[in-house]
Design a protein around this motif. Structure first.
Motif, PDB file in Angstrom:
ATOM      1  N   SER A 240       0.723  -1.082   0.038  1.00  0.00           N
ATOM      2  CA  SER A 240      -0.075  -0.057   0.029  1.00  0.00           C
ATOM      3  C   SER A 240       0.808   1.262  -0.077  1.00  0.00           C
ATOM      4  O   SER A 240       1.589   1.587   0.869  1.00  0.00           O
ATOM      5  CB  SER A 240      -0.687  -0.031   1.233  1.00  0.00           C
ATOM      6  N   PRO A 241       0.679   2.270  -0.888  1.00  0.00           N
ATOM      7  CA  PRO A 241       1.393   3.610  -0.960  1.00  0.00           C
ATOM      8  C   PRO A 241       1.148   4.172   0.365  1.00  0.00           C
ATOM      9  O   PRO A 241       2.126   4.763   0.852  1.00  0.00           O
ATOM     10  CB  PRO A 241       0.784   4.197  -2.191  1.00  0.00           C
TER      11      PRO A 241
ATOM     12  N   VAL B 293      -6.534   4.676  10.894  1.00  0.00           N
ATOM     13  CA  VAL B 293      -6.934   4.369   9.742  1.00  0.00           C
ATOM     14  C   VAL B 293      -7.061   5.357   8.854  1.00  0.00           C
ATOM     15  O   VAL B 293      -7.546   6.496   9.167  1.00  0.00           O
ATOM     16  CB  VAL B 293      -8.313   3.675   9.367  1.00  0.00           C
ATOM     17  N   GLY B 294      -6.490   5.457   7.527  1.00  0.00           N
ATOM     18  CA  GLY B 294      -6.470   6.591   6.366  1.00  0.00           C
ATOM     19  C   GLY B 294      -6.137   6.106   5.414  1.00  0.00           C
ATOM     20  O   GLY B 294      -6.515   5.060   4.870  1.00  0.00           O
ATOM     21  N   TYR B 295      -5.785   6.866   4.411  1.00  0.00           N
ATOM     22  CA  TYR B 295      -5.685   6.666   2.892  1.00  0.00           C
ATOM     23  C   TYR B 295      -4.792   7.901   2.305  1.00  0.00           C
ATOM     24  O   TYR B 295      -4.440   8.603   2.768  1.00  0.00           O
ATOM     25  CB  TYR B 295      -6.754   6.598   2.096  1.00  0.00           C
TER      26      TYR B 295
ATOM     27  N   LYS C 214      -1.591   0.416  11.565  1.00  0.00           N
ATOM     28  CA  LYS C 214      -2.064   1.149  10.626  1.00  0.00           C
ATOM     29  C   LYS C 214      -2.652   0.339   9.558  1.00  0.00           C
ATOM     30  O   LYS C 214      -2.380  -0.496   8.909  1.00  0.00           O
ATOM     31  CB  LYS C 214      -0.485   1.906   9.925  1.00  0.00           C
ATOM     32  N   VAL C 215      -3.865   0.933   9.071  1.00  0.00           N
ATOM     33  CA  VAL C 215      -4.709   0.233   8.067  1.00  0.00           C
ATOM     34  C   VAL C 215      -5.085   1.558   6.987  1.00  0.00           C
ATOM     35  O   VAL C 215      -5.297   2.569   7.220  1.00  0.00           O
ATOM     36  CB  VAL C 215      -6.037  -0.084   8.717  1.00  0.00           C
ATOM     37  N   ASP C 216      -4.853   1.057   5.863  1.00  0.00           N
ATOM     38  CA  ASP C 216      -5.168   1.533   4.586  1.00  0.00           C
ATOM     39  C   ASP C 216      -6.789   1.188   4.263  1.00  0.00           C
ATOM     40  O   ASP C 216      -6.904   0.126   4.048  1.00  0.00           O
ATOM     41  CB  ASP C 216      -4.398   1.331   3.268  1.00  0.00           C
TER      42      ASP C 216
END
Length: 675
Positions: free
Chosen positions: A9-10, A44-46, A77-79
């Motif tokens: 994940s970037p 959690v983010g993106y 940390k979660v995408d």
């Protein structure tokens, strides 16, 4: 480098060099928390999330904050774009506890993954009534040490409350005409007649609702429905939310007038809006709608296409402003002085008038977001075209926003549908080819020889996360659109494989649909949300794809599943139509039949191609089209359809009844307009 360095994940890779000892979401992370006897911080983010970047810089890159986290927590940390299931479950808890949600999402969990304290962005120092992030960490640390039994009781109650929420839709019938009329009336009450769109600031593109309104107009001739679409589409196309130089839409407008966007550009928004504008052109012949559809399609291919010929997820809102500062909108905004530097004084004055650039500015620090005031016909078109070309070339020299280049299956499905249809409507075979290339990538990499999907890939390598319902639904939607445009039945076959998986692994006994498969990782709750958010809900997207597939193939089980799934739309149509737009659009198709068009003839024959194009341009809601040689059984809809006196012919069927075939494109067009 922490454990995130091994991620695909970037977004996670952006945090790989943080001093925080991050873990990816994994069983091992919770085992570590249990071994150490500490709580879990879930963040959690993106990748293109502005406030995620802010919190990362302020807190996660700070040595003191990292030390506090590392000593007292296991940090995960979660995408959210990789794991929408994890995001959905804990966002539901955040919204229930605080009344709002957003990203970055900050949740504290027990080692059993049960949430007990919630928030979103926390500043590095107390601000606007919010505690600092370090104060929150100290508070949670103390509560865990001194009142752990109480914390456990709170967490257990939250999980029980979440588990008690269910959607009782068993036996519900799909919407009827009066339900869709009630939805239209409620939307009319919420419509912003002055500025287009619905409700106030921040204002999001209502893509799914616009699709419903277009279908409702096609079925009923409702001028009110069409007026809401045309007003909203024109306001967005002329506003700052649309990139007046390069095409494509930003995520949303921070104001109610569509002037200042949140500048991130998402694949899903552009795919959905490209299709809406193409359908608006199909319904009205609007030149503006045609231009926006094509420019948005070209933006997706130019800016988001990956080396593997899929489509990247997003472009960031922020970029370097040329002085070393990372600033939101820096790539897109202009001052009068910047216009003059590129264009000279005379053309700069013309550009300022045309794009609404003022000395005061419409954004920050005297800069303006380019808009398109209603000056059409007042300025020389060739001169404006030259100005746009020079400004775009100058903008290309600016530091570019970052790109999240992971390929998300669902969003690529939406892009495939939009590009295939836009290419077919406007005689752009390059766009149809781009759709085909992306579909091929999904089959080769995301399906990997199976009827199961990987959620993401990057650089042609599939991710480890399983597809969720929206992936199966939107990829099926894209494949079905591609089958209808190209006449290649294999795409309908692939859609059938994925939709069979939906019926086996995502469907409850009462016909309701779950966001995750029955054999997916077990979370504290199996997510199940029928309402639209930034994208169509998996539930209603699956209903629409099931209905289209049933119309193409004659499959009764798929149609029955679609009808059952649409029961939830009946329940929500009058109360919350803005959040069930995709389901309302599917319900319009069900009420209309949907109409089934079989075009038989050689595609080398111009008459066949004209009938096929006419069928694709039909506005009847949810119309499905098959094209092929007489005697072809590649798509069941073509079976037993002979030529008409040796000529290519079109057969139109509806509600299990077929009209006489026609070889006349004009007559076919009329049949696809009749109510």
């Amino acid at each position: 480098m922490n454990r995130l360095a091994e991620s695909q994940s970037p977004y996670l890779l952006q945090h790989a060099e943080n001093p925080v000892d991050w873990w990816p979401w994994s069983t091992e992370a919770f085992e570590e928390a249990r071994r150490r006897g500490v709580p879990v911080l879930l963040s959690v983010g993106y990748s293109s999330c502005h406030w995620c970047h802010v919190m990362a810089h302020e807190s996660f890159e700070d040595e003191a904050t990292a030390a506090l986290l590392n000593e007292n927590f296991v940090s995960v940390k979660v995408d959210r774009e990789e794991r929408p299931d994890v995001d959905a479950v804990y966002m539901e808890a955040v919204q229930a506890a605080t009344g709002h949600g957003g990203w970055p999402m900050t949740v504290f969990l027990t080692p059993d993954a049960e949430p007990f304290y919630f928030g979103t962005y926390f500043p590095p120092a107390p601000r606007h009534g919010m505690p600092s992030f370090s104060q929150v960490l100290e508070g949670v640390k103390s509560a865990w040490a001194d009142r752990r039994e109480e914390v456990g009781e709170v967490a257990g109650k939250i999980v029980r409350d979440l588990a008690g929420r269910s959607l009782a839709v068993g036996g519900a019938q799909p919407p009827e005409r009066e339900d869709l009329l009630a939805a239209l009336m409620q939307l009319t009450r919420e419509f912003d007649a002055t500025r287009g769109g619905f409700a106030g600031a921040p204002k999001f593109p209502p893509s799914m609702v616009l699709e419903f309104l277009l279908r409702h107009h096609a079925r009923t001739d409702s001028e009110g429905a069409l007026q809401m679409v045309t007003a909203t589409c024109e306001a967005m196309a002329r506003g700052g939310i649309y990139d007046q130089l390069g095409g494509g839409f930003a995520r949303y407008s921070v104001d109610a007038e569509w002037v200042v966007p949140h500048f991130e550009k998402m694949l899903y928004d552009n795919a959905l809006l490209c299709r809406v504008y193409a359908h608006l052109w199909r319904a009205t012949g609007s030149g503006l709608a045609r231009r926006i559809a094509l420019e948005t399609a070209d933006f997706m291919v130019r800016e988001l296409r990956t080396d593997q010929l899929g489509f990247a997820s997003a472009l960031d809102a922020d970029s370097d402003d040329g002085s070393g500062r990372h600033v939101e909108g820096a790539y897109y905004v202009w001052t009068p002085e910047q216009l003059a530097e590129v264009l000279g004084e005379k053309d700069a004055q013309v550009a300022a008038e045309y794009f609404g650039v003022t000395e005061e500015g419409t954004f920050e620090e005297g800069a303006s977001v380019l808009q398109l005031p209603d000056t059409d016909g007042l300025l020389d078109a060739d001169r404006i075209a030259g100005i746009k070309e020079r400004l775009l070339a100058a903008r290309e020299e600016r530091p570019r926003p970052g790109r999240d280049d992971k390929v998300v299956a669902a969003w690529n499905g939406l892009a495939i549908a939009a590009l295939a249809e836009t290419g077919a409507y406007f005689d752009r075979p390059d766009l149809v080819q781009a759709a085909t290339d992306a579909a091929d990538l999904l089959v080769r990499v995301h399906m990997d020889g199976r009827a199961r999907l990987h959620r993401t890939s990057r650089d042609g390598i599939p991710g480890t996360n399983s597809g969720v319902l929206e992936d199966y639904a939107d990829v099926s939607e894209g494949f079905l659109a591609l089958a209808q445009v190209t006449g290649e039945g294999v795409w309908a076959d692939f859609a059938g494989l994925l939709l069979d998986t939906v019926l086996v692994h995502f469907r409850g006994e009462d016909g309701s649909l779950y966001d995750t498969a029955d054999d997916a990782e077990t979370l504290i709750r199996r997510p199940q949300d029928p309402t639209d958010n930034a994208t169509p809900s998996g539930w209603t997207a699956a209903a629409g794809a099931l209905l289209s597939y049933a119309a193409l193939t004659g499959s009764s089980p798929h149609r029955e599943a679609a009808e059952q799934a649409l029961g939830i739309v009946k329940a929500l149509s009058g109360r919350a139509p803005r959040f069930i737009g995709w389901g309302l659009a599917a319900a319009e198709a069900l009420l209309d039949g949907p109409r089934e068009v079989a075009v038989v003839g050689s595609y080398d024959d111009e008459a066949t191609r004209e009938l096929h194009r006419t069928a694709l341009l039909g506005t009847a809601p949810g119309t499905v089209v098959a094209v092929g040689e007489p005697g072809s059984e590649e798509v069941p809809l073509l079976k037993d359809r002979p030529l008409l006196d040796g000529r290519p012919a079109a057969y139109v069927c509806r509600d299990f009844t077929c009209e006489r075939p026609t070889a006349d494109p004009g007559e076919l067009a009329e049949r696809l307009k009749q109510h």
